[in-house]
Scaffold this active site. Sequence first.
Site, PDB file in Angstrom:
ATOM      1  N   HIS A  13     -22.062   8.006  -6.223  1.00 32.05           N
ATOM      2  CA  HIS A  13     -20.647   7.676  -5.958  1.00 32.05           C
ATOM      3  C   HIS A  13     -19.860   7.941  -7.240  1.00 32.05           C
ATOM      4  CE1 HIS A  13     -17.476   4.854  -4.087  1.00 32.05           C
ATOM      5  NE2 HIS A  13     -16.935   5.387  -5.174  1.00 32.05           N
ATOM      6  N   HIS A  15     -16.189   9.629  -9.068  1.00 31.63           N
ATOM      7  CA  HIS A  15     -14.823  10.176  -8.996  1.00 31.63           C
ATOM      8  C   HIS A  15     -14.661  11.199 -10.107  1.00 31.63           C
ATOM      9  CE1 HIS A  15     -13.403   7.171  -6.084  1.00 31.63           C
ATOM     10  NE2 HIS A  15     -14.279   6.388  -6.689  1.00 31.63           N
ATOM     11  N   ASN A  41     -11.066  11.143  -2.793  1.00 28.15           N
ATOM     12  CA  ASN A  41      -9.725  10.516  -2.826  1.00 28.15           C
ATOM     13  C   ASN A  41      -8.801  11.171  -3.852  1.00 28.15           C
ATOM     14  OD1 ASN A  41     -11.287   9.303  -4.922  1.00 28.15           O
ATOM     15  ND2 ASN A  41     -10.028   7.457  -4.918  1.00 28.15           N
ATOM     16  N   LYS A  95     -16.451   9.867   3.727  1.00 25.05           N
ATOM     17  CA  LYS A  95     -16.136   8.612   3.039  1.00 25.05           C
ATOM     18  C   LYS A  95     -14.950   7.910   3.687  1.00 25.05           C
ATOM     19  CE  LYS A  95     -15.753   5.418  -0.004  1.00 25.05           C
ATOM     20  NZ  LYS A  95     -15.871   5.177  -1.402  1.00 25.05           N
ATOM     21  N   HIS A 134     -15.990   2.171   1.847  1.00 24.34           N
ATOM     22  CA  HIS A 134     -15.455   1.206   0.871  1.00 24.34           C
ATOM     23  C   HIS A 134     -15.177  -0.064   1.674  1.00 24.34           C
ATOM     24  CE1 HIS A 134     -13.004   0.190  -2.843  1.00 24.34           C
ATOM     25  NE2 HIS A 134     -12.821  -0.835  -2.027  1.00 24.34           N
ATOM     26  N   HIS A 168     -20.690   0.650  -3.474  1.00 26.82           N
ATOM     27  CA  HIS A 168     -20.451  -0.264  -4.603  1.00 26.82           C
ATOM     28  C   HIS A 168     -20.418  -1.733  -4.186  1.00 26.82           C
ATOM     29  CE1 HIS A 168     -16.465   0.290  -2.994  1.00 26.82           C
ATOM     30  NE2 HIS A 168     -16.280   1.446  -3.578  1.00 26.82           N
ATOM     31  N   ASP A 240     -19.551   4.818  -9.364  1.00 23.39           N
ATOM     32  CA  ASP A 240     -18.122   4.588  -9.100  1.00 23.39           C
ATOM     33  C   ASP A 240     -17.308   4.791 -10.378  1.00 23.39           C
ATOM     34  OD1 ASP A 240     -15.852   4.161  -7.613  1.00 23.39           O
ATOM     35  OD2 ASP A 240     -16.039   1.980  -7.577  1.00 23.39           O
TER      36      ASP A 240
HETATM   37  C1  NCD Z   1     -11.529   4.084  -7.582  1.00 23.51           C
HETATM   38  C2  NCD Z   1     -10.605   5.173  -8.129  1.00 23.51           C
HETATM   39  O1  NCD Z   1      -9.979   4.943  -9.170  1.00 23.51           O
HETATM   40  O2  NCD Z   1     -10.523   6.239  -7.516  1.00 23.51           O
HETATM   41  N1  NCD Z   1     -11.220   2.833  -8.205  1.00 23.51           N
HETATM   42  C3  NCD Z   1     -12.053   1.777  -8.332  1.00 23.51           C
HETATM   43  O3  NCD Z   1     -11.610   0.728  -8.812  1.00 23.51           O
HETATM   44  N2  NCD Z   1     -13.301   1.851  -7.992  1.00 23.51           N
HETATM   45  C4  NCD Z   1     -11.431   4.041  -6.112  1.00 23.51           C
HETATM   46  C5  NCD Z   1     -12.567   3.324  -5.439  1.00 23.51           C
HETATM   47  O4  NCD Z   1     -13.691   3.815  -5.405  1.00 23.51           O
HETATM   48  O5  NCD Z   1     -12.354   2.246  -4.916  1.00 23.51           O
HETATM   49 ZN    ZN Z   2     -15.168   4.801  -5.863  1.00 20.69          ZN
END
Ligand code: NCD
Ligand code: ZN
Length: 335
Positions: A13, A15, A41, A95, A134, A168, A240
């Site tokens: 997971h 970003h 996202n 997702k 999520h 998460h 995450d």
């Molecule tokens: C994530 C993001 O910044 O894209 N933020 C987070 O607090 N984990 C989004 C997410 O996975 O919820």
């Molecule tokens: Zn995330």
Amino acid sequence: MKSHTLLMPLDMHLHLRDGVMLENVAPLSAYSFSGAIVMPNLVPPVENKEDVIAYKERIMAAVPNDSFEPYMTLFYKNYDKAFLESVADEINAIKLYPAGITTNSEGGVSSFDIEEMRPTLQAMSDMGIPLCVHGETDGFVMDREAEFMSIYELLASNFPKLKIIMEHITTKEAVDMLDRFDNLYATITVHHLILTLDDVVGGMMKPHLFCKPIAKRPEDLDALLSVALAAHPKVMFGSDSAPHPQHKKESCGCAAGIFTAPIALQLLCEIFEQFDKLDNLQAFVSDNAQSIYGICPEFKEVTLEHRPFTVPSDYNGVVPMYAGETLSWAIESVD
Ligand code: NCD
Ligand code: ZN
């Protein structure tokens, strides 16, 4: 000096963002991980085949040659079967975000009407496409994940062959679900194996420890540790890691997200060693994910050493968790 070797670490997971931020953070993950499930996202979110292919190409262009496999995902919508069949070869999961619950989730699902979702979820189940969720409601912040358990029950019981990944997880309630439904799995971050709410707001407020879902109570931390340290076969590491520019974190209206990608393996060694469970780390950071997702990553061997490593103050303007602090494990080599 004590060392520990991990084979083909996977971050289930992650970003990576886009543009300059992608170019900044993708090489950091590619250095120590074989691959990662990449979150969709973006703004706008990744929601069609062309978007997936183009985003994957931008990721590949941002990392050194062939060093890293981005496992791509789509943002959940009620897609039809023909669309899913056309895109299935390009993605490893879809997702689902409840609308407005976290960063860039505005276009997410606003009601969990199982009958409206059925054609999509049944098609995903038939085609073996996992659903990553999520799992938070819009309730009181400490209860959001626990309140979401009834939705997981609904999804898991209506689609018993659909692999559903509780992303998460932060609560004992979510841990308990793993043994209640065969088709529920989970990712766990490294920060949720360390933090409780006290670390975030118990003293001075720590913006770089603020994320969604927020860290919970000591008993939740214990429950997460129990399954991660045992390398429960249904749990996988998913950082995450969510980079935001420093000014978006250190501001009134702090963005949710903790940046951990470059320090995750070092921290995991520290935690697993502390509980004398280093032998289980391989399953948690790779083997379980390989079985659950049916993936076979490129070979990579990462050796860590038990020696001090001071976390940089920032990575080109992105402040990591524990910036400036010294960890007890360092990455020694990557082959
Ligand atoms: C994530 C993001 O910044 O894209 N933020 C987070 O607090 N984990 C989004 C997410 O996975 O919820
Ligand atoms: Zn995330």
